[in-house]
Design a protein around this motif. Sequence first.
Motif, short mmCIF file in Angstrom:
data_model
loop_
_atom_site.label_atom_id
_atom_site.label_comp_id
_atom_site.label_asym_id
_atom_site.label_seq_id
_atom_site.Cartn_x
_atom_site.Cartn_y
_atom_site.Cartn_z
N GLU A 61 1.17 -1.27 0.25
CA GLU A 61 -0.41 -0.38 -0.09
C GLU A 61 0.80 1.33 0.02
O GLU A 61 0.32 2.34 -0.52
CB GLU A 61 -1.01 0.04 1.58
CG GLU A 61 -2.06 -0.80 1.27
CD GLU A 61 -1.49 -2.79 1.17
OE1 GLU A 61 -0.17 -2.51 2.49
OE2 GLU A 61 -2.60 -3.26 1.71
N GLU A 62 2.19 1.20 0.65
CA GLU A 62 2.84 1.91 0.97
C GLU A 62 3.02 2.86 -0.16
O GLU A 62 3.83 3.72 -0.68
CB GLU A 62 4.01 2.66 2.13
CG GLU A 62 5.58 3.15 1.95
CD GLU A 62 4.37 4.05 2.51
OE1 GLU A 62 5.37 5.66 1.83
OE2 GLU A 62 3.14 4.63 2.99
N GLU A 64 2.26 1.46 -3.30
CA GLU A 64 1.33 2.27 -4.18
C GLU A 64 1.89 3.51 -3.74
O GLU A 64 1.33 4.47 -5.10
CB GLU A 64 0.19 1.67 -4.32
CG GLU A 64 0.36 0.04 -4.83
CD GLU A 64 -1.07 -0.47 -4.38
OE1 GLU A 64 -1.78 0.16 -3.46
OE2 GLU A 64 -0.94 -2.11 -4.74
N GLN A 65 1.48 4.18 -3.10
CA GLN A 65 0.86 6.17 -2.54
C GLN A 65 2.45 6.16 -3.28
O GLN A 65 2.39 7.32 -3.02
CB GLN A 65 0.79 5.91 -1.23
CG GLN A 65 -0.10 5.66 -0.26
CD GLN A 65 0.02 5.74 0.72
OE1 GLN A 65 0.67 5.84 1.28
NE2 GLN A 65 -1.46 5.58 1.79
#
Length: 76
Positions: A61-62, A64-65
């Motif tokens: 997730e990180e 992707e950010q």
Amino acid sequence: MGECKLDHSVQDVIQKLKSQKEFMPPQLYKGCEAWLQTNPTQLQLNDVFHLLKKYDLASVEEQEQRNKALEGIVYG
């Protein structure tokens, strides 16, 4: 990303980018390489360096950010 008082050179960012190559989407890596040839500002260099720092240790997730943030800088 946290504030950093250090200014990172183009060479610093290239080294950091190379160290994260195997963890990044290939197109984004190539985009970052090309972007580094465009005479980025010091603020941009610092931002990209910190987005790449410990990229390999970040959660999916990180990552992707960070990818979205990198795309915003690299592709304008």
